[in-house]
Design an enzyme around this catalytic site. Structure first.
Site, PDB file in Angstrom:
ATOM      1  N   TYR A 239      16.438 -22.307  -8.820  1.00  0.00           N
ATOM      2  CA  TYR A 239      16.158 -22.380 -10.247  1.00  0.00           C
ATOM      3  C   TYR A 239      16.413 -21.005 -10.850  1.00  0.00           C
ATOM      4  O   TYR A 239      16.485 -20.014 -10.133  1.00  0.00           O
ATOM      5  CB  TYR A 239      14.739 -22.878 -10.539  1.00  0.00           C
ATOM      6  CG  TYR A 239      13.628 -22.156  -9.829  1.00  0.00           C
ATOM      7  CD1 TYR A 239      12.978 -21.087 -10.433  1.00  0.00           C
ATOM      8  CD2 TYR A 239      13.203 -22.556  -8.561  1.00  0.00           C
ATOM      9  CE1 TYR A 239      11.951 -20.433  -9.788  1.00  0.00           C
ATOM     10  CE2 TYR A 239      12.173 -21.913  -7.906  1.00  0.00           C
ATOM     11  CZ  TYR A 239      11.552 -20.849  -8.534  1.00  0.00           C
ATOM     12  OH  TYR A 239      10.538 -20.210  -7.901  1.00  0.00           O
ATOM     13  N   HIS A 287      16.685 -17.047  -6.859  1.00  0.00           N
ATOM     14  CA  HIS A 287      17.534 -17.072  -8.047  1.00  0.00           C
ATOM     15  C   HIS A 287      18.936 -16.560  -7.737  1.00  0.00           C
ATOM     16  O   HIS A 287      19.097 -15.615  -6.978  1.00  0.00           O
ATOM     17  CB  HIS A 287      16.932 -16.200  -9.142  1.00  0.00           C
ATOM     18  CG  HIS A 287      15.469 -16.396  -9.287  1.00  0.00           C
ATOM     19  ND1 HIS A 287      14.926 -17.636  -9.510  1.00  0.00           N
ATOM     20  CD2 HIS A 287      14.441 -15.531  -9.203  1.00  0.00           C
ATOM     21  CE1 HIS A 287      13.607 -17.509  -9.561  1.00  0.00           C
ATOM     22  NE2 HIS A 287      13.296 -16.247  -9.378  1.00  0.00           N
TER      23      HIS A 287
END
Ligand code: NAG
Ligand code: NAG
Ligand code: NAG
Length: 311
Positions: A239, A287
């Site tokens: 994400y 990330h």
């Protein structure tokens, strides 16, 4: 010849007159656009508005769901499922729904966002926590923006010359919380159900420390997180990072975006300006840091944002 010239001069002044009247009308009516049409006809009073020209960019940010949750807007079951899988959440959609219902009895049912207007130029500074801010002298430049969005524990005391002192918005989640004071907007990023319950808890009378003003609280829409992950990052990484989502968010609520304090410092380290660097090199976790950095660079190259990196 002369008559032709007079005629065209007249035509020009009529045109000018019509334009002036039209501009005056638009201004005096202060037409506020219905939220759904935001992207088709957005105008602002800046020298250049974010959506000027480029259809690709207009389309990209036009695909965004509402960036913040509001009382009368629920996410889809599909978006809920995506969000639920981020952190292996077990509780169901009904529980999510009722938690939000309760929260919106405490915090404002609609987010406090200043909408676009042809009379306004909403300038924003998005301030990351990179060590590259040290010695930058960006402080007064950052403070000159209408909206200054800081993240997590990025403090200003003692670093004013480089990072400024104004904070209109602060992005936090429970693990990164710090005290915001009574005038800074809390932009809450929920990654799991616990986060929403935590937000509920900090506004109960029994909660001892005062973290933020509940009247200035808004919650990022999980569907927006998904949009950033799917559309901007093409599903890379698990994400998006808080910093990247904040840049994407600023494109929704500002007319001009300037980005500070992102990326590595001069020695290639990803540290925070307010922390002494430990020996290890900080990684970017779940990330896709490299992609995110490249997209920010690209937005800068296409003059959509200005990305400030001290030399
Ligand atoms: C959702 O979870 C609650 C417990 O938190 C349970 O009582 C309820 O039956 C569940 N609803 C559905 C549709 O699974
Ligand atoms: C969640 O709430 C929305 C309205 O806010 C409603 O339309 C939806 O059916 C609810 N879903 C569940 C599973 O409770
Ligand atoms: C904080 O702001 C609210 C209005 O949003 C006001 O009612 C309250 O008195 C303020 N509290 C302090 C400690 O200044």
């Amino acid at each position: 010849m002369m008559r032709k010239l007079v005629k065209s001069k007249m035509a020009v002044s009529v045109l000018l007159y019509v334009t002036v009247v039209a501009v005056f009308l638009i201004h005096s009516l202060d037409i506020s656009l219905p939220i759904d049409n935001l992207w088709e006809s957005r105008v602002c009073a800046c020298r250049k508005c974010l959506t000027d020209g480029d259809p690709w960019f207009q389309q990209l940010i036009g695909m965004s769901p509402q960036p913040f949750l509001s009382k009368d807007h629920s996410i889809s079951e599909d978006d809920f499922k995506w969000w639920k899988h981020l952190q292996g959440e077990k509780r169901n959609f009904t529980f999510y729904n009722s938690t939000l219902d309760e929260l919106f009895q405490v915090i404002p049912p609609v987010p406090g966002v200043v909408g676009p207007s042809p009379r306004r130029c909403r300038t924003c500074a998005v301030v990351g926590n990179s060590g590259n801010l040290l010695g930058s002298h960006y402080g007064s430049l950052i403070d000159s923006h209408d909206i200054v969005i800081r993240m997590n524990r990025g403090r200003t005391e003692g670093y004013e010359a480089d990072v400024g002192s104004k904070t209109t918005h602060r992005v936090i989640y429970p693990e990164s919380a710090t005290q915001l004071g009574n005038t800074t907007r809390l932009v809450f990023f929920p990654f799991k159900m616990f986060d929403l319950l935590w937000l509920q808890k900090i506004f109960t009378p029994a909660f001892k420390s005062r973290i933020a003003n509940k009247d200035l609280t808004m919650i990022l829409n999980p569907a927006f997180m998904r949009y950033v992950h799917d559309v901007w990052l093409e599903k890379k990484g698990r994400y998006p990072s808080t910093g990247f989502m904040t840049v994407a968010l600023s494109l929704q609520i500002c007319d001009e975006v300037n980005v500070f304090g992102f990326g590595a410092d001069r020695d290639g380290n990803w540290n925070h300006y307010f922390e002494k660097l430990k020996n290890t090199r900080l990684r970017t976790g779940p990330h896709p840091g490299q992609q995110e950095y490249q997209i920010i660079q690209e937005l800068h190259n296409k003059q959509k944002i200005q990305f400030f990196v001290p030399q």
